[in-house]
Scaffold this motif. Structure first.
Motif, PDB file in Angstrom:
ATOM      1  N   ALA A 293      12.709  -7.300   1.918  1.00  0.00           N
ATOM      2  CA  ALA A 293      12.440  -5.916   1.519  1.00  0.00           C
ATOM      3  C   ALA A 293      13.761  -5.260   1.117  1.00  0.00           C
ATOM      4  CB  ALA A 293      11.785  -5.154   2.667  1.00  0.00           C
ATOM      5  N   PRO A 294      13.759  -4.522   0.023  1.00  0.00           N
ATOM      6  CA  PRO A 294      12.663  -4.376  -0.938  1.00  0.00           C
ATOM      7  C   PRO A 294      12.274  -5.726  -1.552  1.00  0.00           C
ATOM      8  CG  PRO A 294      14.383  -2.733  -1.333  1.00  0.00           C
ATOM      9  CD  PRO A 294      14.944  -3.730  -0.376  1.00  0.00           C
ATOM     10  N   VAL A 295      10.993  -5.949  -1.696  1.00  0.00           N
ATOM     11  CA  VAL A 295      10.492  -7.237  -2.157  1.00  0.00           C
ATOM     12  C   VAL A 295      10.849  -7.466  -3.624  1.00  0.00           C
ATOM     13  CG1 VAL A 295       8.236  -6.375  -2.886  1.00  0.00           C
ATOM     14  CG2 VAL A 295       8.449  -8.734  -2.086  1.00  0.00           C
ATOM     15  N   GLY A 296      11.147  -8.726  -3.980  1.00  0.00           N
ATOM     16  CA  GLY A 296      11.412  -9.080  -5.376  1.00  0.00           C
ATOM     17  C   GLY A 296      12.886  -9.023  -5.749  1.00  0.00           C
TER      18      GLY A 296
ATOM     19  N   GLY B 202       8.753  -1.345  -1.701  1.00  0.00           N
ATOM     20  CA  GLY B 202       9.336  -0.042  -1.401  1.00  0.00           C
ATOM     21  C   GLY B 202      10.782   0.035  -1.833  1.00  0.00           C
ATOM     22  N   SER B 203      11.272   1.242  -1.964  1.00  0.00           N
ATOM     23  CA  SER B 203      12.676   1.455  -2.301  1.00  0.00           C
ATOM     24  C   SER B 203      13.551   1.113  -1.099  1.00  0.00           C
ATOM     25  CB  SER B 203      12.887   2.918  -2.689  1.00  0.00           C
ATOM     26  OG  SER B 203      12.642   3.751  -1.555  1.00  0.00           O
TER      27      SER B 203
ATOM     28  N   THR C 216       0.792  -1.233   0.000  1.00  0.00           N
ATOM     29  CA  THR C 216       0.000   0.000   0.000  1.00  0.00           C
ATOM     30  C   THR C 216       0.826   1.284   0.000  1.00  0.00           C
ATOM     31  OG1 THR C 216      -0.160   0.304   2.406  1.00  0.00           O
ATOM     32  CG2 THR C 216      -1.749  -1.200   1.368  1.00  0.00           C
ATOM     33  N   HIS C 217       2.092   1.226   0.424  1.00  0.00           N
ATOM     34  CA  HIS C 217       2.919   2.420   0.635  1.00  0.00           C
ATOM     35  C   HIS C 217       2.443   3.235   1.830  1.00  0.00           C
ATOM     36  CE1 HIS C 217       5.237   2.001  -3.056  1.00  0.00           C
ATOM     37  NE2 HIS C 217       4.128   1.873  -3.753  1.00  0.00           N
ATOM     38  N   ASP C 218       1.464   2.773   2.568  1.00  0.00           N
ATOM     39  CA  ASP C 218       0.953   3.495   3.738  1.00  0.00           C
ATOM     40  C   ASP C 218       1.442   2.764   4.991  1.00  0.00           C
ATOM     41  OD1 ASP C 218      -0.475   4.616   5.834  1.00  0.00           O
ATOM     42  OD2 ASP C 218      -2.333   4.814   4.684  1.00  0.00           O
ATOM     43  N   PRO C 219       2.364   3.360   5.750  1.00  0.00           N
ATOM     44  CA  PRO C 219       2.892   2.683   6.936  1.00  0.00           C
ATOM     45  C   PRO C 219       1.821   2.287   7.942  1.00  0.00           C
ATOM     46  CG  PRO C 219       4.194   4.631   6.418  1.00  0.00           C
ATOM     47  CD  PRO C 219       2.973   4.676   5.541  1.00  0.00           C
ATOM     48  N   ARG C 220       0.747   3.051   7.999  1.00  0.00           N
ATOM     49  CA  ARG C 220      -0.309   2.732   8.967  1.00  0.00           C
ATOM     50  C   ARG C 220      -0.977   1.400   8.642  1.00  0.00           C
ATOM     51  NH1 ARG C 220      -3.776   8.002   8.103  1.00  0.00           N
ATOM     52  NH2 ARG C 220      -3.236   7.341   5.986  1.00  0.00           N
ATOM     53  N   ILE C 221      -0.940   1.017   7.380  1.00  0.00           N
ATOM     54  CA  ILE C 221      -1.525  -0.259   6.960  1.00  0.00           C
ATOM     55  C   ILE C 221      -0.447  -1.345   6.895  1.00  0.00           C
ATOM     56  CG2 ILE C 221      -2.733  -1.472   5.106  1.00  0.00           C
ATOM     57  CD1 ILE C 221      -3.998   1.217   4.334  1.00  0.00           C
ATOM     58  N   ASP C 222       0.631  -1.040   6.176  1.00  0.00           N
ATOM     59  CA  ASP C 222       1.664  -2.055   5.944  1.00  0.00           C
ATOM     60  C   ASP C 222       2.326  -2.506   7.239  1.00  0.00           C
ATOM     61  OD1 ASP C 222       1.138  -1.860   3.272  1.00  0.00           O
ATOM     62  OD2 ASP C 222       2.963  -0.770   2.743  1.00  0.00           O
ATOM     63  N   ASP C 223       2.665  -1.555   8.118  1.00  0.00           N
ATOM     64  CA  ASP C 223       3.391  -1.920   9.335  1.00  0.00           C
ATOM     65  C   ASP C 223       2.565  -2.823  10.235  1.00  0.00           C
ATOM     66  OD1 ASP C 223       5.354  -0.344   8.303  1.00  0.00           O
ATOM     67  OD2 ASP C 223       5.387   1.124   9.935  1.00  0.00           O
ATOM     68  N   MET C 224       1.266  -2.591  10.297  1.00  0.00           N
ATOM     69  CA  MET C 224       0.404  -3.449  11.117  1.00  0.00           C
ATOM     70  C   MET C 224       0.438  -4.889  10.621  1.00  0.00           C
ATOM     71  SD  MET C 224      -2.960  -1.069  11.728  1.00  0.00           S
ATOM     72  CE  MET C 224      -3.785  -2.334  12.676  1.00  0.00           C
ATOM     73  N   ALA C 225       0.360  -5.038   9.301  1.00  0.00           N
ATOM     74  CA  ALA C 225       0.400  -6.381   8.722  1.00  0.00           C
ATOM     75  C   ALA C 225       1.755  -7.036   8.958  1.00  0.00           C
ATOM     76  CB  ALA C 225       0.099  -6.318   7.225  1.00  0.00           C
TER      77      ALA C 225
ATOM     78  N   SER D  39      12.893  -3.516 -12.357  1.00  0.00           N
ATOM     79  CA  SER D  39      11.468  -3.404 -12.718  1.00  0.00           C
ATOM     80  C   SER D  39      10.905  -2.041 -12.376  1.00  0.00           C
ATOM     81  CB  SER D  39      10.635  -4.452 -12.001  1.00  0.00           C
ATOM     82  OG  SER D  39      11.334  -5.197 -11.129  1.00  0.00           O
ATOM     83  N   LYS D  40      10.012  -1.577 -13.252  1.00  0.00           N
ATOM     84  CA  LYS D  40       9.379  -0.266 -13.073  1.00  0.00           C
ATOM     85  C   LYS D  40       7.849  -0.374 -13.088  1.00  0.00           C
ATOM     86  CE  LYS D  40      13.297   2.004 -13.006  1.00  0.00           C
ATOM     87  NZ  LYS D  40      13.793   2.631 -11.767  1.00  0.00           N
ATOM     88  N   THR D  41       7.305  -1.073 -14.080  1.00  0.00           N
ATOM     89  CA  THR D  41       5.851  -1.157 -14.215  1.00  0.00           C
ATOM     90  C   THR D  41       5.298  -2.176 -13.211  1.00  0.00           C
ATOM     91  OG1 THR D  41       5.872  -2.950 -15.834  1.00  0.00           O
ATOM     92  CG2 THR D  41       6.116  -0.700 -16.672  1.00  0.00           C
TER      93      THR D  41
END
Length: 315
Positions: free
Chosen positions: A286-289, A259-260, A234-243, A294-296
């Motif tokens: 992290a960064p994942v992958g 993320g970068s 999501t790029h939103d720490p409030r969501i990603d960090d909880m998960a 990759s860009k797209t």
């Protein structure tokens, strides 16, 4: 959603219960390049109907035809080789130098018992070991604590049926769409979660289970075992960090975060500030992958699936 293994087991069970003539065919060995890995199965009946795949082409057609015509003695299990010569490789569409060894086992009505147990185990995310006597065709099954690779001796085939890998994607955006499409094509079960109902309502991706809720609760309920993959997008720490806080503390096999490197460094600082154990943080991909530039969204999805595939094949 059924895995290919479960589809084969269910179809074999249906034919056995109705006392139809049927055969279960299992790849027990591959040499060189192979379209399908060891353990891949196909079930067919006397009418030529099939479920599953061994090569995605002419091997199935030849094998089903020979079984239907009675050209193969299946009074006991038979080991058959395909692709032994260059001529056969070309005829059956196998990659250059490829070779398959297939165990063909006739099914009878009494096989319904183990087929039912195996299908239930896959559905319930448990591991079950199938042992087949190559001399008699007798099949036994038992629950086991962990998945093991297929093995075959002169007398016995041992094959473990395990849960389908479940991928939970946190964030219902465009990248999740591309990743879901690839993962489904590669036989993963995919779930997508997002706490934002308006985002879930606009999900543009394939038909998967969509779960609206707090990400830590969703991880705990759906992706906490050793056959689970959790990736935050999501790029939103409030969501990603909880998960991530919840996933890293579970048995989940793979936990990744988009993320970068700069974003990742900040994320690691936050997780440490939240007293996440260092041993848990070290599990984070992290960064994942894979770093392939990759860009797209589709390119990033390819990089993620490539990393996961490499880890699964080499573990």
């Amino acid at each position: 959603m059924h895995t290919q293994d479960q589809a084969v087991l269910q179809q074999a069970l249906t034919w056995c219960q109705s006392n139809q003539t049927a055969w279960l065919c299992t790849i027990v060995e591959t040499i060189g390049a192979s379209p399908r890995p060891r353990g891949s199965m196909l079930v067919c009946n006397a009418q030529g109907h099939t479920a599953g795949s061994l090569s995605g082409g002419c091997v199935e057609e030849d094998l089903v035809a020979r079984l239907g015509n009675g050209e193969i003695d299946t009074s006991c299990p038979q080991l058959l080789d395909y692709g032994v010569t260059a001529e056969e490789n070309e005829r059956f569409g196998l990659p250059c130098g490829g070779r398959l060894r297939i165990l063909v086992q006739a099914l009878v009505q009494s096989d319904s018992n183990w087929l039912e147990q195996a299908s239930a185990a896959v559905s319930e995310r448990r591991c079950l070991l199938r042992t087949v006597s190559i001399k008699s065709g007798e099949t036994r099954v038992k629950s086991v604590g962990r998945y093991t690779e297929l093995s075959v001796t002169q007398d016995t085939l041992s094959q473990c049926f395990g849960p389908q890998m479940r991928m939970l994607l946190v964030g219902a955006g465009q990248l999740a769409q591309s990743l879901a499409e690839l993962a489904l094509a590669m036989d993963y079960q995919v779930m997508v979660t997002d706490p934002r109902p308006e985002v879930l309502a606009q999900w543009p991706g394939p038909e998967v289970e969509l779960i609206q809720g707090m990400p830590d609760d969703v991880v705990l309920a759906h992706a906490a075992d050793r056959f689970a993959i959790v990736i935050t997008l999501t790029h939103d720490p409030r969501i990603d960090d909880m998960a991530l806080m919840e996933a890293l503390a579970t048995e989940a096999w793979y936990v990744g975060a988009l993320g970068s490197q700069r974003t990742t460094d900040k994320r690691l600082q936050r997780l440490r500030a939240l007293d996440v154990a260092e041993a848990h943080i070290e599990r984070l991909h992290a960064p994942v992958g894979l770093p392939i530039g990759s860009k797209t969204p589709l390119e990033i999805a390819v990089a993620i699936m490539a990393e996961i595939t490499g880890l699964r094949r080499n573990r």
